[in-house]
Design an enzyme around this catalytic site. Structure first.
Site, PDB file in Angstrom:
ATOM      1  N   THR A  53       0.862  -1.174   0.000  1.00 35.60           N
ATOM      2  CA  THR A  53       0.000   0.000   0.000  1.00 35.60           C
ATOM      3  C   THR A  53       0.904   1.232   0.000  1.00 35.60           C
ATOM      4  O   THR A  53       1.899   1.265   0.702  1.00 35.60           O
ATOM      5  CB  THR A  53      -0.892   0.015   1.255  1.00 35.60           C
ATOM      6  OG1 THR A  53      -1.796  -1.066   1.189  1.00 35.60           O
ATOM      7  CG2 THR A  53      -1.669   1.316   1.360  1.00 35.60           C
ATOM      8  N   ARG A  69     -14.570  -6.588  -0.368  1.00 36.94           N
ATOM      9  CA  ARG A  69     -13.902  -6.110   0.854  1.00 36.94           C
ATOM     10  C   ARG A  69     -13.176  -4.787   0.601  1.00 36.94           C
ATOM     11  O   ARG A  69     -12.525  -4.579  -0.414  1.00 36.94           O
ATOM     12  CB  ARG A  69     -12.901  -7.164   1.333  1.00 36.94           C
ATOM     13  CG  ARG A  69     -12.111  -6.765   2.591  1.00 36.94           C
ATOM     14  CD  ARG A  69     -10.757  -6.155   2.271  1.00 36.94           C
ATOM     15  NE  ARG A  69      -9.960  -5.891   3.476  1.00 36.94           N
ATOM     16  CZ  ARG A  69      -8.797  -5.261   3.471  1.00 36.94           C
ATOM     17  NH1 ARG A  69      -8.295  -4.818   2.325  1.00 36.94           N
ATOM     18  NH2 ARG A  69      -8.135  -5.061   4.587  1.00 36.94           N
ATOM     19  N   GLY A 105     -10.631  -1.963   2.659  1.00 33.89           N
ATOM     20  CA  GLY A 105      -9.793  -1.753   3.828  1.00 33.89           C
ATOM     21  C   GLY A 105      -9.783  -0.311   4.293  1.00 33.89           C
ATOM     22  O   GLY A 105     -10.718   0.453   4.039  1.00 33.89           O
ATOM     23  N   ASP A 106      -8.719   0.080   4.955  1.00 32.16           N
ATOM     24  CA  ASP A 106      -8.662   1.410   5.560  1.00 32.16           C
ATOM     25  C   ASP A 106      -8.228   2.501   4.589  1.00 32.16           C
ATOM     26  O   ASP A 106      -8.510   3.676   4.801  1.00 32.16           O
ATOM     27  CB  ASP A 106      -7.705   1.406   6.753  1.00 32.16           C
ATOM     28  CG  ASP A 106      -6.261   1.146   6.328  1.00 32.16           C
ATOM     29  OD1 ASP A 106      -6.037   0.125   5.644  1.00 32.16           O
ATOM     30  OD2 ASP A 106      -5.373   1.935   6.660  1.00 32.16           O
ATOM     31  N   GLY A 132      -1.194  -1.027   6.610  1.00 34.18           N
ATOM     32  CA  GLY A 132      -1.203  -2.132   7.559  1.00 34.18           C
ATOM     33  C   GLY A 132      -2.448  -2.973   7.433  1.00 34.18           C
ATOM     34  O   GLY A 132      -3.082  -3.025   6.376  1.00 34.18           O
ATOM     35  N   TRP A 133      -2.794  -3.624   8.513  1.00 38.17           N
ATOM     36  CA  TRP A 133      -3.958  -4.506   8.524  1.00 38.17           C
ATOM     37  C   TRP A 133      -5.203  -3.633   8.622  1.00 38.17           C
ATOM     38  O   TRP A 133      -5.572  -3.147   9.687  1.00 38.17           O
ATOM     39  CB  TRP A 133      -3.850  -5.449   9.718  1.00 38.17           C
ATOM     40  CG  TRP A 133      -4.777  -6.625   9.666  1.00 38.17           C
ATOM     41  CD1 TRP A 133      -5.951  -6.723   8.998  1.00 38.17           C
ATOM     42  CD2 TRP A 133      -4.587  -7.877  10.330  1.00 38.17           C
ATOM     43  NE1 TRP A 133      -6.511  -7.957   9.192  1.00 38.17           N
ATOM     44  CE2 TRP A 133      -5.698  -8.690  10.009  1.00 38.17           C
ATOM     45  CE3 TRP A 133      -3.592  -8.391  11.169  1.00 38.17           C
ATOM     46  CZ2 TRP A 133      -5.850  -9.983  10.497  1.00 38.17           C
ATOM     47  CZ3 TRP A 133      -3.737  -9.677  11.653  1.00 38.17           C
ATOM     48  CH2 TRP A 133      -4.850 -10.465  11.321  1.00 38.17           C
ATOM     49  N   GLY A 134      -5.859  -3.440   7.486  1.00 37.80           N
ATOM     50  CA  GLY A 134      -6.906  -2.445   7.345  1.00 37.80           C
ATOM     51  C   GLY A 134      -8.052  -2.535   8.323  1.00 37.80           C
ATOM     52  O   GLY A 134      -8.551  -1.517   8.815  1.00 37.80           O
TER      53      GLY A 134
END
Length: 354
Positions: free
Chosen positions: A220, A248, A250-251, A272-274
């Site tokens: 990202t 899906r 994410g952030d 990162g992990w959204g």
């Protein structure tokens, strides 16, 4: 006669003193001329995750560093020439979107259905206006479309086919979805799909199973900038999660989670992990800690990335710059592709945890 001469001497002395004082006043002004040049700066990331020196070839490391430098110098030149933070953010991210090295634009990962769905967002710190797109499949540079949503629509976020129709109306560059195909990313999907297992683009648990993921890592991309007018801006662009399903998101396109900018505090781009970054509203939380608690940018970034997100179970990092030009590049993973440049042109590039 003597009195006249004395009077003349006094006048000459006073005149000389006045000139001396004028010079003394002018000298400090000249000495501080460099200090009056408006401050500006820029910081970028290309993803955070299990990025280890032992898993990186020398040639690939050079390729990443070269692309990070190309990207940040693009934005820095715009800022140095008096351009806006918004322009710098877009053009910097464009460089990374056009590279297959990063999980954004050309290098986007594949969904479970074998497609590439792209997300992006951008925010203006002066007006708090923002734009975002999610799930687009035909727009070459999603960050540019996010900007168009911000300035040419009454909305903040557009998704899917509607966003693509808007892109056409705005004259954006449209490409065939095949443009986003890269062999290595597709092979990664095949391996994961065979396992029927969802894998985060930055998940270290499978980093040693898939050679491409192990070698080229994650990606990202994002940028935060301060221009000479004192305005902040931030932007983020991504292909999301490998093997993602059901549309899906994410952030990255979520204002306050993946991107946030406010002239009163800072500009932030997340990676990162959204799911956890959405729940933690990471980008806005850093700004809020500065605004409401008086924390410095570095203190706020550390509290959110090293304490709040790990407590939730997530990982990742951020890059940020505040209204005074201070920069933070905070992450809780093994590494994060990152770079920063200040108004003096001093460049710093990093990949691993140091």
């Amino acid at each position: 006669m003597k009195k006249v001469l004395l009077a003349l001497l006094v006048i000459v002395a006073i005149s000389c003193n006045d000139k001396t004082e004028e010079k003394q006043i002018a000298t400090p002004s000249e000495a501080t001329e460099n200090d009056t040049i408006p401050n500006f700066g820029i910081v970028i990331h290309g993803g955070a995750g299990t990025i280890l020196k032992e898993n990186m070839t020398d040639s690939l490391e050079k390729a990443y560093k070269a692309k990070l430098e190309e990207a940040i110098r693009t934005g820095h030149e715009i800022l140095a020439n008096g351009g806006t933070a918004l322009e710098a953010v877009q053009r910097t991210i464009n460089v990374m979107e056009d590279s297959p090295l990063f999980n954004a634009g050309k290098g986007a990962v594949f969904t479970n259905a074998g497609t590439n769905e792209l997300d992006a967002s951008i925010m203006d710190g002066e007006t708090l206006n923002a734009g975002a797109v999610a799930g687009v499949t035909t727009v070459k540079n999603p960050i540019n479309l996010a900007y168009e949503v911000m300035v040419n629509s009454e909305h903040v976020m557009l998704g899917g086919k509607g966003a693509e129709e808007f892109a056409k109306q705005q004259g954006m560059e449209i490409v065939d979805p095949q443009y986003f195909f890269t062999e290595n990313r597709y092979k990664s999907l095949q391996r994961i799909r065979d396992k029927e297992k969802t894998e985060l683009d930055h998940d270290g648990k499978t980093a040693f199973v898939d050679p491409f993921i192990k070698d080229s890592k994650f990606g990202t991309v994002g940028c935060a900038a301060l221009d000479k007018n004192g305005n902040l801006a931030a932007g983020t662009s991504t292909g999301g999660m490998t093997n993602k399903r059901w549309g899906r998101i994410g952030d990255a396109p979520i204002i306050g989670a993946g991107t946030y900018a406010n002239n009163a505090t800072c500009a932030v781009s997340s990676t990162g992990w959204g799911e956890f970054f959405i729940r933690g509203m990471v980008a806005h939380d850093i700004s809020a800690l500065m605004e409401y608690k008086g924390l410095s940018l570095q203190e706020a970034a550390r509290e959110v990335i090293q304490e709040k997100i790990p407590a939730l179970g997530g990982d990742g990092g951020i890059v940020a710059i505040d209204h005074e030009g201070n920069v933070a590049m905070e992450f809780n993973t093994a590494g994060m592709y990152r770079a920063k440049m200040n108004k003096d042109g001093e460049l710093e590039i990093g990949i691993y945890g140091e």
